[in-house]
Scaffold this motif. Structure first.
Motif, PDB file in Angstrom:
ATOM      1  N   ALA A 140       0.841  -1.196   0.000  1.00  7.15           N
ATOM      2  CA  ALA A 140       0.000   0.000   0.000  1.00  7.15           C
ATOM      3  C   ALA A 140       0.878   1.248   0.000  1.00  7.15           C
ATOM      4  CB  ALA A 140      -0.920  -0.001   1.216  1.00  7.15           C
ATOM      5  N   GLN A 141       1.964   1.200   0.765  1.00  4.89           N
ATOM      6  CA  GLN A 141       2.880   2.341   0.810  1.00  4.89           C
ATOM      7  C   GLN A 141       3.585   2.533  -0.532  1.00  4.89           C
ATOM      8  OE1 GLN A 141       3.080   4.291   3.729  1.00  4.89           O
ATOM      9  NE2 GLN A 141       3.949   5.679   2.201  1.00  4.89           N
ATOM     10  N   ILE A 142       3.932   1.429  -1.191  1.00  7.55           N
ATOM     11  CA  ILE A 142       4.551   1.508  -2.523  1.00  7.55           C
ATOM     12  C   ILE A 142       3.615   2.214  -3.499  1.00  7.55           C
ATOM     13  CG2 ILE A 142       5.280   0.128  -4.519  1.00  7.55           C
ATOM     14  CD1 ILE A 142       6.341  -1.956  -2.556  1.00  7.55           C
ATOM     15  N   PHE A 143       2.333   1.846  -3.447  1.00  4.53           N
ATOM     16  CA  PHE A 143       1.345   2.460  -4.338  1.00  4.53           C
ATOM     17  C   PHE A 143       1.235   3.963  -4.099  1.00  4.53           C
ATOM     18  CE2 PHE A 143      -1.559  -1.417  -5.380  1.00  4.53           C
ATOM     19  CZ  PHE A 143      -0.469  -2.048  -5.946  1.00  4.53           C
ATOM     20  N   PHE A 144       1.136   4.344  -2.853  1.00  5.54           N
ATOM     21  CA  PHE A 144       0.947   5.761  -2.544  1.00  5.54           C
ATOM     22  C   PHE A 144       2.219   6.573  -2.766  1.00  5.54           C
ATOM     23  CE2 PHE A 144      -2.683   3.897  -0.331  1.00  5.54           C
ATOM     24  CZ  PHE A 144      -3.699   4.740  -0.757  1.00  5.54           C
ATOM     25  N   ASN A 145       3.387   5.916  -2.612  1.00  4.03           N
ATOM     26  CA  ASN A 145       4.637   6.604  -2.940  1.00  4.03           C
ATOM     27  C   ASN A 145       4.721   6.903  -4.431  1.00  4.03           C
ATOM     28  OD1 ASN A 145       5.399   6.469  -0.292  1.00  4.03           O
ATOM     29  ND2 ASN A 145       6.944   4.876  -0.564  1.00  4.03           N
ATOM     30  N   ALA A 146       4.243   5.960  -5.239  1.00  4.75           N
ATOM     31  CA  ALA A 146       4.341   6.102  -6.694  1.00  4.75           C
ATOM     32  C   ALA A 146       3.259   7.019  -7.264  1.00  4.75           C
ATOM     33  CB  ALA A 146       4.256   4.724  -7.353  1.00  4.75           C
ATOM     34  N   GLY A 147       2.028   6.848  -6.819  1.00  7.68           N
ATOM     35  CA  GLY A 147       0.920   7.576  -7.444  1.00  7.68           C
ATOM     36  C   GLY A 147       0.303   8.661  -6.609  1.00  7.68           C
ATOM     37  N   GLY A 148       0.859   8.904  -5.415  1.00 11.42           N
ATOM     38  CA  GLY A 148       0.227   9.888  -4.548  1.00 11.42           C
ATOM     39  C   GLY A 148      -1.090   9.358  -4.020  1.00 11.42           C
ATOM     40  N   ARG A 149      -1.843  10.193  -3.337  1.00 12.33           N
ATOM     41  CA  ARG A 149      -3.099   9.726  -2.758  1.00 12.33           C
ATOM     42  C   ARG A 149      -4.110   9.318  -3.821  1.00 12.33           C
ATOM     43  NH1 ARG A 149      -4.339  13.628   2.510  1.00 12.33           N
ATOM     44  NH2 ARG A 149      -2.505  12.973   3.717  1.00 12.33           N
ATOM     45  N   THR A 150      -4.203  10.101  -4.899  1.00 11.70           N
ATOM     46  CA  THR A 150      -5.194   9.794  -5.940  1.00 11.70           C
ATOM     47  C   THR A 150      -4.802   8.561  -6.741  1.00 11.70           C
ATOM     48  OG1 THR A 150      -5.759  12.134  -6.147  1.00 11.70           O
ATOM     49  CG2 THR A 150      -6.427  10.669  -7.948  1.00 11.70           C
ATOM     50  N   GLY A 151      -3.604   8.579  -7.314  1.00 10.36           N
ATOM     51  CA  GLY A 151      -3.146   7.444  -8.113  1.00 10.36           C
ATOM     52  C   GLY A 151      -3.006   6.181  -7.278  1.00 10.36           C
ATOM     53  N   GLY A 152      -2.482   6.318  -6.066  1.00 11.28           N
ATOM     54  CA  GLY A 152      -2.332   5.167  -5.182  1.00 11.28           C
ATOM     55  C   GLY A 152      -3.665   4.559  -4.814  1.00 11.28           C
ATOM     56  N   THR A 153      -4.652   5.415  -4.575  1.00 19.66           N
ATOM     57  CA  THR A 153      -5.985   4.919  -4.218  1.00 19.66           C
ATOM     58  C   THR A 153      -6.624   4.164  -5.378  1.00 19.66           C
ATOM     59  OG1 THR A 153      -6.327   6.754  -2.677  1.00 19.66           O
ATOM     60  CG2 THR A 153      -8.293   5.592  -3.433  1.00 19.66           C
ATOM     61  N   VAL A 154      -6.428   4.655  -6.600  1.00 21.17           N
ATOM     62  CA  VAL A 154      -6.982   3.972  -7.780  1.00 21.17           C
ATOM     63  C   VAL A 154      -6.369   2.579  -7.914  1.00 21.17           C
ATOM     64  CG1 VAL A 154      -7.086   3.981 -10.304  1.00 21.17           C
ATOM     65  CG2 VAL A 154      -7.512   6.094  -9.032  1.00 21.17           C
ATOM     66  N   MET A 155      -5.045   2.476  -7.802  1.00 22.14           N
ATOM     67  CA  MET A 155      -4.395   1.165  -7.899  1.00 22.14           C
ATOM     68  C   MET A 155      -4.814   0.262  -6.747  1.00 22.14           C
ATOM     69  SD  MET A 155      -0.526   1.978  -9.301  1.00 22.14           S
ATOM     70  CE  MET A 155      -0.144   3.326  -8.162  1.00 22.14           C
ATOM     71  N   TRP A 156      -4.872   0.842  -5.555  1.00 25.81           N
ATOM     72  CA  TRP A 156      -5.234   0.052  -4.376  1.00 25.81           C
ATOM     73  C   TRP A 156      -6.684  -0.427  -4.451  1.00 25.81           C
ATOM     74  CZ3 TRP A 156      -2.354  -2.574  -1.474  1.00 25.81           C
ATOM     75  CH2 TRP A 156      -2.731  -2.981  -0.189  1.00 25.81           C
ATOM     76  N   PHE A 157      -7.549   0.352  -5.115  1.00 23.07           N
ATOM     77  CA  PHE A 157      -8.945  -0.058  -5.303  1.00 23.07           C
ATOM     78  C   PHE A 157      -9.020  -1.386  -6.058  1.00 23.07           C
ATOM     79  CE2 PHE A 157     -12.388  -0.277  -8.450  1.00 23.07           C
ATOM     80  CZ  PHE A 157     -13.483  -0.382  -7.609  1.00 23.07           C
ATOM     81  N   PHE A 158      -8.201  -1.539  -7.106  1.00 24.76           N
ATOM     82  CA  PHE A 158      -8.231  -2.777  -7.890  1.00 24.76           C
ATOM     83  C   PHE A 158      -7.669  -3.955  -7.093  1.00 24.76           C
ATOM     84  CE2 PHE A 158      -8.785   0.188 -11.414  1.00 24.76           C
ATOM     85  CZ  PHE A 158      -9.766  -0.468 -12.148  1.00 24.76           C
ATOM     86  N   VAL A 159      -6.723  -3.678  -6.227  1.00 27.85           N
ATOM     87  CA  VAL A 159      -6.217  -4.749  -5.346  1.00 27.85           C
ATOM     88  C   VAL A 159      -7.342  -5.235  -4.432  1.00 27.85           C
ATOM     89  CG1 VAL A 159      -4.651  -5.266  -3.436  1.00 27.85           C
ATOM     90  CG2 VAL A 159      -3.831  -3.970  -5.406  1.00 27.85           C
ATOM     91  N   ILE A 160      -8.063  -4.307  -3.828  1.00 31.15           N
ATOM     92  CA  ILE A 160      -9.175  -4.678  -2.944  1.00 31.15           C
ATOM     93  C   ILE A 160     -10.270  -5.388  -3.733  1.00 31.15           C
ATOM     94  CG2 ILE A 160     -10.989  -3.774  -1.445  1.00 31.15           C
ATOM     95  CD1 ILE A 160      -9.099  -1.474  -0.716  1.00 31.15           C
ATOM     96  N   LEU A 161     -10.554  -4.891  -4.946  1.00 31.64           N
ATOM     97  CA  LEU A 161     -11.590  -5.496  -5.782  1.00 31.64           C
ATOM     98  C   LEU A 161     -11.250  -6.953  -6.095  1.00 31.64           C
ATOM     99  CD1 LEU A 161     -14.204  -5.093  -7.446  1.00 31.64           C
ATOM    100  CD2 LEU A 161     -12.748  -4.420  -9.374  1.00 31.64           C
ATOM    101  N   VAL A 162     -10.014  -7.207  -6.502  1.00 30.64           N
ATOM    102  CA  VAL A 162      -9.606  -8.580  -6.831  1.00 30.64           C
ATOM    103  C   VAL A 162      -9.614  -9.458  -5.583  1.00 30.64           C
ATOM    104  CG1 VAL A 162      -7.671 -10.011  -7.618  1.00 30.64           C
ATOM    105  CG2 VAL A 162      -8.311  -7.956  -8.887  1.00 30.64           C
ATOM    106  N   GLN A 163      -9.231  -8.888  -4.440  1.00 37.29           N
ATOM    107  CA  GLN A 163      -9.299  -9.661  -3.199  1.00 37.29           C
ATOM    108  C   GLN A 163     -10.752 -10.016  -2.865  1.00 37.29           C
ATOM    109  OE1 GLN A 163      -6.888 -11.069  -1.972  1.00 37.29           O
ATOM    110  NE2 GLN A 163      -6.580 -10.834   0.229  1.00 37.29           N
ATOM    111  N   CYS A 164     -11.672  -9.144  -3.216  1.00 35.79           N
ATOM    112  CA  CYS A 164     -13.101  -9.452  -3.053  1.00 35.79           C
ATOM    113  C   CYS A 164     -13.516 -10.597  -3.980  1.00 35.79           C
ATOM    114  CB  CYS A 164     -13.957  -8.216  -3.337  1.00 35.79           C
ATOM    115  SG  CYS A 164     -13.842  -6.923  -2.079  1.00 35.79           S
ATOM    116  N   PHE A 165     -13.010 -10.576  -5.216  1.00 38.57           N
ATOM    117  CA  PHE A 165     -13.275 -11.686  -6.138  1.00 38.57           C
ATOM    118  C   PHE A 165     -12.798 -13.007  -5.524  1.00 38.57           C
ATOM    119  CE2 PHE A 165     -12.750  -8.760 -10.120  1.00 38.57           C
ATOM    120  CZ  PHE A 165     -13.958  -8.166  -9.821  1.00 38.57           C
ATOM    121  N   THR A 166     -11.591 -12.976  -4.981  1.00 41.25           N
ATOM    122  CA  THR A 166     -11.011 -14.183  -4.389  1.00 41.25           C
ATOM    123  C   THR A 166     -11.851 -14.675  -3.228  1.00 41.25           C
ATOM    124  OG1 THR A 166      -8.794 -13.419  -4.994  1.00 41.25           O
ATOM    125  CG2 THR A 166      -8.933 -15.153  -3.339  1.00 41.25           C
TER     126      THR A 166
END
Length: 564
Positions: free
Chosen positions: A349-375
């Motif tokens: 999560a920290q890697i995502f937010f370091n790379a994309g900031g709060r907005t970009g990191g949140t977008v990437m992290w959203f897909f991680v949570i979404l796929v974890q929901c699929f699982t």
């Protein structure tokens, strides 16, 4: 590897849905015994055998009651989604990184994926012969002598059910952690987080997530088919896009030498080699539940073929995607110490937010949570079908209730909510003890893998005494060597995963998974000797041959039902 469709294996032909051969009508050449057999079957309310799948199900003793809507692609999508690497790798990435460093994370995943393929292939070969909702639990009935079936099936069934339940509970818990980690990042200011989630908040959100998934898993099979079709494409496409985005947006990346050759002794055991072994936790926790796809067999067209193909395809795809994600995350560990000490508790999560900031990191992290929901949805679906199959055999208290199929959805809704309630109880433990809840989660991989190799061992141990008829998928001459590798690996890695991950060992960092395993073993065996052995007989099937008159029953089946 061989996938065939000769008549000795049940006339399974790999047709498209709806193309199964109809029952051959009784002709004048059929004896009165055949007519009597048909009437006897009708009197027992047996379902119409519409295709090869149901014909095979009747042959192995079950009346088809679930509707088959899963196709080739939804089955593969389901198999990939139950592994869900985009959700599971970020959730477990911190473990190999903290114990052995980047090279441990990279190479443990690579080796673990190969071993997972051996286990999955061994599982696929067995369930191809007997594709039922019970999965490997049901296979036990056909690889163990009749007088030994009950105790073997009892142990394997409980290992499988509890391992899956622990996995579902842990997925809901990690989804809760991921959502709350997002909240922490968005309230983080001047080196401090204004919001810190409590254990109660994490558990209550996890229970809400379980109820949400229970609602989805209660849908009719045709709805689930349409939903699950999208799981794998989103998983794969999102994984590739996130890897590209991270590599572009991360300003200071680590060198290839650091990523592929930097081993550490973060465990404190005084050995980089042992710390490397502890790094297998991520791949072991992610690449498991291989028989999850087989639990959907009674809702899948051409399950004896498509199930095994989907299982092995999922391991290949998930192995490659998971390794790609692991390598990318290692390259983006620009500041190892700061990222590992992230206030979110999740380094990725920290890697995502370091790379994309709060907005970009949140977008990437959203897909991680979404796929974890699929699982989590896929895992709950498998667990519910296993619970239904187990209750169908009277292995649970109030089994008659849990084994009911809802007349509206034509799915085992009661079994779904049994899983929701049981997993919620497991997550509630997290309010009082984080150590205990982590120990329960850590039992997922060993419990499931042991339930698989127990069937494999039984198959090889009794193969001279029990006749086993292979399904359309078989490994041929490679079967025994691959089985041997799978069994050896599971025994080895199970011992490793029970070790404390940090030394010196204290009450705080102790790996209590071994205690949970011991409790499960003592509880199940105590229940067995206390009374279950008097009532539980193993998978309760109706022997089709026994239902027929004594005059050459196999010939009657062959002539009248086109079953060799």
């Amino acid at each position: 590897m061989d996938i065939s469709s000769d008549s000795k294996k049940g006339s399974i032909s790999g047709k498209q849905p709806g193309e199964g051969r109809p029952i051959q009508p009784v002709t004048s050449s059929c004896s009165k015994a055949a007519e009597a057999a048909q009437e006897q079957q009708r009197s027992r309310n047996m379902a119409t055998i519409a295709d090869d799948d149901d014909r095979l199900l009747v042959r192995i003793g079950y009346t088809p009651v679930l509707q088959r809507h899963f196709s080739r692609w939804s089955t593969v999508s389901y198999a990939i989604s139950i592994l869900g690497v985009l959700g599971s790798v970020p959730a477990t990435f911190g473990s190999p990184m903290s114990s052995g460093g980047p090279a441990t994370a990279v190479w443990a995943w690579f080796i673990g994926s190969i071993m997972a393929y051996c286990i999955a292939s061994s599982v696929a070969e067995l369930v191809s012969a007997y594709p039922t909702a019970g999965g490997m639990y049901y296979v036990t009935k056909h690889v163990v002598p009749k007088d030994h079936v009950a105790p073997w099936a009892w142990i394997i069934g409980w290992c499988n059910f509890l391992g899956q339940a622990a996995g579902v509970a842990s997925l809901a818990y990690t989804i809760s952690q991921m959502i709350l980690a997002t909240a922490v990042i968005h309230t983080f200011d001047k080196g401090e987080a204004a919001f810190t989630p409590t254990a109660l908040q994490t558990v209550l959100l996890a229970i809400f997530v379980l109820c949400l998934f229970g609602t989805v898993c209660s849908f009719p099979t045709v709805w689930l088919h349409e939903i699950i079709l999208w799981f794998a494409p989103i998983n794969i496409i999102a994984s590739i896009c996130i890897c590209i985005a991270l590599l572009i947006l991360t300003p200071e990346k680590q060198s290839a030498k650091w990523v592929f050759t930097e081993f550490m002794d973060g465990s404190g055991w005084g050995s980089k080699g042992f710390s490397f072994l502890l790094g297998f936790l991520s791949v072991a926790w992610t690449m498991t539940d291989y028989d999850g796809t087989t639990h959907m067999s009674e809702e899948t067209h051409d399950a004896a073929i498509r199930g095994p193909v989907a299982i092995r395809a999922a391991i290949l795809v998930s192995g490659v995607v998971g390794w790609m994600l692991t390598v990318t995350f290692c390259f983006c560990m620009s500041d190892y110490d700061a990222i590992m000490a992230s206030p979110t508790g999740l380094p990725v999560a920290q890697i995502f937010f370091n790379a994309g900031g709060r907005t970009g990191g949140t977008v990437m992290w959203f897909f991680v949570i979404l796929v974890q929901c699929f699982t989590a949805c896929a895992a709950m679906l498998a667990n519910a079908r296993m619970a239904w199959a187990f209750s169908r055999d009277a292995a649970f208290p109030f089994s008659d209730f849990w084994s009911k199929v809802n007349p509206i959805t034509h799915t085992p809704v009661n079994a779904v909510w049994l899983v929701v309630a049981f997993c919620s109880c497991l997550d509630l433990i997290g309010i009082g003890s984080t150590l205990t809840i982590v120990a329960i989660f850590n039992i997922t991989a060993p419990a499931l893998d042991i339930s698989y190799i127990a069937v494999i061992i039984a198959h090889r141990w009794y193969e001279g005494r029990v006749q086993f008829y292979p399904g359309p998928f078989t490994m041929g001459r490679w079967s025994k060597p691959v089985n041997a590798i799978a069994v050896t690996w599971v025994i080895f890695i199970s011992v490793v995963l029970f070790f404390p991950t940090v030394k010196p060992v204290t009450a705080t960092n102790m790996n209590y998974a071994i205690c949970v395993a011991a409790f499960i073993g003592l509880f199940s065996m105590g229940w067995w000797y206390a009374g279950a052995r008097k009532t539980y007989t193993g998978p309760r099937t109706t022997d089709t041959i026994d239902m027929l008159p004594p005059e050459d029953p196999e010939a009657i089946l062959s002539d009248c039902y086109d079953i060799p």
